[in-house]
Write an enzyme that holds these catalytic residues in place. Structure first.
Site, PDB file in Angstrom:
ATOM      1  N   HIS A  58       0.937  -1.355   0.075  1.00 29.80           N
ATOM      2  CA  HIS A  58      -0.041  -0.010   0.305  1.00 29.80           C
ATOM      3  C   HIS A  58       0.937   1.096  -0.042  1.00 29.80           C
ATOM      4  O   HIS A  58       1.960   1.129   0.398  1.00 29.80           O
ATOM      5  CB  HIS A  58      -0.857  -0.142   1.288  1.00 29.80           C
ATOM      6  N   ASP A 106       0.375   4.875   1.887  1.00 29.89           N
ATOM      7  CA  ASP A 106      -0.450   5.415   3.250  1.00 29.89           C
ATOM      8  C   ASP A 106      -1.493   6.315   2.863  1.00 29.89           C
ATOM      9  O   ASP A 106      -1.263   7.344   2.224  1.00 29.89           O
ATOM     10  CB  ASP A 106       0.707   6.036   4.126  1.00 29.89           C
ATOM     11  N   HIS A 152       4.626   0.362   0.203  1.00 34.39           N
ATOM     12  CA  HIS A 152       5.485  -0.482   1.245  1.00 34.39           C
ATOM     13  C   HIS A 152       4.663  -1.704   1.530  1.00 34.39           C
ATOM     14  O   HIS A 152       3.531  -1.789   1.722  1.00 34.39           O
ATOM     15  CB  HIS A 152       5.747   0.298   2.323  1.00 34.39           C
ATOM     16  N   ARG A 172       5.051   6.195  13.707  1.00 35.02           N
ATOM     17  CA  ARG A 172       5.079   6.855  12.687  1.00 35.02           C
ATOM     18  C   ARG A 172       4.557   8.151  12.679  1.00 35.02           C
ATOM     19  O   ARG A 172       3.688   8.441  13.255  1.00 35.02           O
ATOM     20  CB  ARG A 172       4.196   6.145  11.322  1.00 35.02           C
TER      21      ARG A 172
HETATM   22 FE   LIG Z   1       1.841   2.064   5.842  1.00 34.38          FE
END
Ligand SMILES: [Fe+2]
Length: 324
Positions: free
Chosen positions: A115, A117, A271, A286
Site C-alpha cells: 500500500h 499510506d 511498502h 510513524r
Molecule cells: Fe503503511
C-alpha cells in the site's frame, strides 16, 4: 606489485557523491539509500535538511541507523520540518501526540499488504517517518517499491492505458484480499477501528509528482475499483499494473534494528511489512506529513467522494467504547 581491492572499489561505487553534507549509500538499483553519520532532530541545520530532502526525492526511501536519541516529541519535531504533521484519520494517535503506532501485540499492528499510506483521502500524506521502537530478533523486515520505476518500465501502450484511468480508494477495502493468514481478532480490530468512519477518494492511476515532475503509478491495497469498470475488470487491470510495482527489481528491503528510522516519499512508493516474526514483540511509530491532492497527467486533481462530517480521536474512542 599492487594488490587489487575489488571489495573497496565496490563499496565506494555504492556511495552517491552528489551530496555535499551527507554520506549517502545506495542500497538497491532503483530505490533506497542509507544515510550515514547524521543525527536527526527538529533543529537540523537548513543546508543539511535540504540535502536530506533532496536525497529523499531522489532515492524515494532513506534509512538511518542509531537514532536512539529520538523520543516521540523530537520525532514529531523532525517530522514538522517536512510540513504539517497529521494524525491518522481513523486510528487514535498516541495520547498527546499525532503519532501512529503499529504494535504487533495489539489487533491492527501488521501492515502486511502492499500500500501507499492513507490514499483513501484526496490529499494523502507526502512523507512518512517510521521509527523502530521494539524490533524482533529475526523477521519483520519492511519492503518498499518505487512506483516511478514501475511506471517508467511499462510499455508505451500500457502507459497510455494507465494514464487514462482513475480509481476509487477506500479505508473500507477488502482487508482479506491480499492476506493469507487472517486472524479473526485482527479482522475484527480492522472493522472496529480502521473502518470506524468510511472515507473514499478518487485518484488518477498515474499521477505527476508535484516536486520531481516524475510520473508514478498510484495503486495499493486501498483501491476498491477502477472507475467505470466492473469489479472483475477492475481486479484484472489492477493486478497487471500492481504486479509491475512489486517486481523485485523495483524494491528495496530493510532489516530493522532498534532505533532505525525510515523516511519515505509516499507519493513515489508503496511498502509492505513482512509478517514473519510470529509472536515476537514489534513496535514502530510513524510521524506522517500532510500532502496535497494528486494530479493526473492532464492536470485534473484527486477528489474526496466520502468523508465523515468530523473525525477526531475523541469521537473515535467513543465509537470504540460503544462497540467494545
Ligand atoms: Fe503503511
Amino acid at each position: 606489485m599492487t594488490t587489487a581491492q575489488p571489495s573497496t572499489a565496490h563499496a565506494d561505487a555504492a556511495f552517491d557523491t552528489s551530496f555535499k553534507n551527507l554520506r549517502v549509500r545506495r542500497l538497491a538499483g532503483r530505490i533506497g539509500a542509507e544515510i550515514h553519520d547524521l543525527k536527526l532532530s527538529g533543529s537540523l541545520d537548513e543546508a543539511t535538511f535540504s540535502e536530506l530532502y533532496a536525497a529523499l526525492l531522489k532515492h524515494k526511501v532513506v534509512f538511518l541507523r542509531g537514532q536512539g536519541h529520538l523520543d516521540d516529541a523530537e520525532h514529531q519535531a523532525f517530522g514538522a520540518r517536512f510540513g504539517k504533521t497529521v494524525a491518522h484519520p481513523t486510528v487514535p494517535a498516541r495520547e498527546g501526540t499525532r503519532i501512529f503506532e503499529l504494535d504487533a501485540s495489539k489487533g491492527g499492528g501488521r501492515a502486511d499488504s502492499w500500500h501507499t499510506d492513507v490514499t483513501f483521502i484526496d490529499a494523502f500524506p507526502k512523507v512518512s517517518i517510521l521509527r523502530g521502537v521494539t524490533i524482533p530478533a529475526y523477521g519483520g523486515d519492511t519492503v518498499w517499491a518505487s512506483t516511478v520505476a514501475a511506471y517508467e518500465g511499462l510499455p508505451e501502450d500500457l502507459k497510455r492505458l494507465a494514464e487514462g484511468l482513475w480509481a476509487v480508494h477506500s479505508n473500507d477495502y477488502d482487508y482479506a484480499a491480499q492476506r493469507t493468514d487472517i486472524d479473526p481478532t485482527r479482522l475484527a480490530h480492522h472493522q472496529k477501528v480502521f473502518v470506524s468512519s468510511v472515507f473514499e477518494a478518487e485518484h488518477p492511476v498515474v499521477h505527476v509528482h508535484p516536486e520531481t515532475g516524475e510520473r508514478a503509478l498510484l495503486l495499493g491495497h486501498f483501491i476498491k475499483r477502477i472507475s467505470g469498470l466492473t469489479t472483475a475488470e477492475s481486479a484484472r487491470i489492477f493486478e497487471i499494473l500492481q504486479n509491475r510495482v512489486i517486481r523485485l527489481e523495483n524494491t528495496v528491503r530493510w532489516n530493522w534494528r532498534q532505533d532505525d528510522v525510515a523516511i519515505w516519499d509516499n507519493r513515489a512508493t508503496q511498502h509492505y511489512a513482512i509478517n514473519d516474526y510470529g509472536d515476537q514483540p514489534r513496535v514502530v511509530r510513524r510521524v506522517t506529513v500532510e500532502g496535497e491532492a494528486a494530479v493526473s497527467v492532464d492536470g485534473r486533481r484527486s477528489r474526496t467522494r466520502t468523508r465523515p462530517e468530523a473525525v477526531n480521536d475523541e469521537q473515535i474512542r467513543q465509537v470504540i467504547a460503544q462497540s467494545a
